[in-house]
Scaffold this active site. Structure first.
Site, mmCIF file in Angstrom:
data_model
loop_
_atom_site.group_PDB
_atom_site.id
_atom_site.type_symbol
_atom_site.label_atom_id
_atom_site.label_comp_id
_atom_site.label_asym_id
_atom_site.label_seq_id
_atom_site.Cartn_x
_atom_site.Cartn_y
_atom_site.Cartn_z
ATOM 1 N N LEU A 131 0.882 -1.101 -0.067
ATOM 2 C CA LEU A 131 0.110 0.008 -0.044
ATOM 3 C C LEU A 131 0.806 1.295 -0.069
ATOM 4 O O LEU A 131 2.069 1.228 0.707
ATOM 5 C CB LEU A 131 -0.873 -0.048 1.028
ATOM 6 C CG LEU A 131 -1.904 -0.918 1.359
ATOM 7 C CD1 LEU A 131 -2.663 -1.144 2.660
ATOM 8 C CD2 LEU A 131 -3.143 -0.766 0.400
ATOM 9 N N ASP A 132 0.401 2.135 -0.812
ATOM 10 C CA ASP A 132 1.467 3.405 -0.670
ATOM 11 C C ASP A 132 1.192 4.491 0.432
ATOM 12 O O ASP A 132 0.402 4.028 1.530
ATOM 13 C CB ASP A 132 1.185 4.526 -2.094
ATOM 14 C CG ASP A 132 -0.431 4.736 -2.250
ATOM 15 O OD1 ASP A 132 -1.137 4.765 -1.189
ATOM 16 O OD2 ASP A 132 -0.781 4.754 -3.513
ATOM 17 N N VAL A 133 1.861 5.516 0.569
ATOM 18 C CA VAL A 133 1.609 6.149 1.717
ATOM 19 C C VAL A 133 0.347 6.589 2.052
ATOM 20 O O VAL A 133 -0.299 6.611 3.337
ATOM 21 C CB VAL A 133 2.777 7.243 1.736
ATOM 22 C CG1 VAL A 133 2.582 8.307 2.885
ATOM 23 C CG2 VAL A 133 4.167 6.904 1.449
#
Length: 340
Positions: free
Chosen positions: A97-99
């Protein structure tokens, strides 16, 4: 004992990743908490060795000394001598998952990393809730991005949105059959369709298996998306393109993964549960389901033959494909034209 605790750590478990936290920092935090728990366990009893020590002879008035065989502990393995017993762990990370995104993140410890690879070879779907905001467009499709355009959205209704979503789902379902490399007239294709395990055999563009509107209160709307081979940025771009098809603009304000394969939000450990005992319990609880899922998808069972058609199973769909760079065949205005 630390060794016994380590033996119960081989497997898969899920944690909840909050927005604003990098997956790499999350993995390091979990590793640090596991090492802390393992090193806090009671160490094994020290080994004993025989030493010949000088002791006074009993009953002797001249204080004579004699060598006596004595068992003494060996301190070479003591933590104060050699340091902590555990200094690193091998932790694998599943679909990342990205930030800005949040939700279920699957981790694997030790031999569980092999299970993670086997599990993702089955190409299981993932579920997201995606929150959109009508009326503006940004350079990165996110709410806090640089504003590019503002538009009106009074003409947008839930019915129009759901019609767009139905076209998206239909076009992606047809692409799913295409990327599965199956002979549509074969018994194997029928059996896989009955079990719901038609999935791409190799890498493919993002494929949407299901999409629906959960909440609509302009300018906000909430979508549930079931997909595979996606990135969170592609989901944000999907919201932008839905806005264009609705003759307005839209940005994505939230991407939250609610399911990753067989792991759901109920399985995800919160930040306060990232400790040795909670993770051991989560691994033990997930082990039977992981084994059953691998058995189901990697060793398919046969089903009795029956008359069928992909049309009856709902796998045929319009020839429209929504999403620039996601599926080929999309042209501007194509979806709206197909709805007339």
């Amino acid at each position: 004992m630390g060794s016994a605790g380590l033996a119960r750590l081989h497997g898969l478990f899920a944690v909840y990743k909050p927005p604003g936290l990098k997956w790499l920092h999350l993995r390091d935090t979990v590793e640090m908490q596991l090492l802390k728990g393992l090193n806090a366990c009671k160490p094994p009893a020290p080994k004993q060795r025989v030493r010949f020590l000088l002791y006074p002879v009993e009953g002797s008035e001249e204080k004579e000394l004699t060598l006596t065989a004595t068992s003494v502990p060996t301190l070479t393995d003591h933590p104060l001598v050699c340091g902590p017993a555990f200094t690193s762990l091998k932790i694998g990370v599943g679909h990342r998952l990205d930030v800005q995104a949040s939700g279920v993140l699957v981790l694997a410890v030790g031999h569980g990393r092999r299970l993670l690879t086997d599990l993702y070879d089955t190409h299981l779907t993932k579920a997201y809730t995606v929150r959109g905001l009508l009326g503006k467009a940004t350079d990165d499709f996110q709410e806090d991005g640089r504003l590019v355009e503002k538009t009106t959205y009074d003409h947008v209704t839930r019915e129009k949105l759901e019609r767009i979503l139905s076209v998206i789902q239909g076009s992606h379902q047809k692409a799913l059959v295409m990327y599965s490399n199956l002979d549509l007239q074969s018994q194997e294709a029928y059996e896989m369709a009955v079990r719901g395990v038609i999935r791409p055999m190799n890498k493919s563009p993002m494929l949407i298996c299901g999409i629906r509107c959960l909440h609509f209160a302009p300018p906000e709307f909430l979508l549930e998306v079931q997909c595979m081979h996606e990135t969170q940025q592609q989901l944000r771009k999907l919201v932008h393109e839905i806005g264009l098809e609705l003759k307005t603009t839209a940005v994505c304000s939230q991407v939250r993964r609610t399911r990753d394969g067989l792991f759901t939000l109920d399985d995800a450990l919160l930040r306060t549960q990232w400790d040795l005992r909670s993770i051991q319990d989560a691994i033990r609880a997930a082990a039977p389901r992981v084994a059953a899922e691998l058995e189901k998808n990697l060793r398919p069972q046969s089903h009795p033959a029956a008359p069928w058609s992909f049309q009856a199973l709902g796998l045929w769909a319009p020839k429209l494909c929504l999403g620039v760079g996601i599926l080929k065949g999309w042209t501007a205005g194509g979806v709206v034209g197909g709805l007339r």
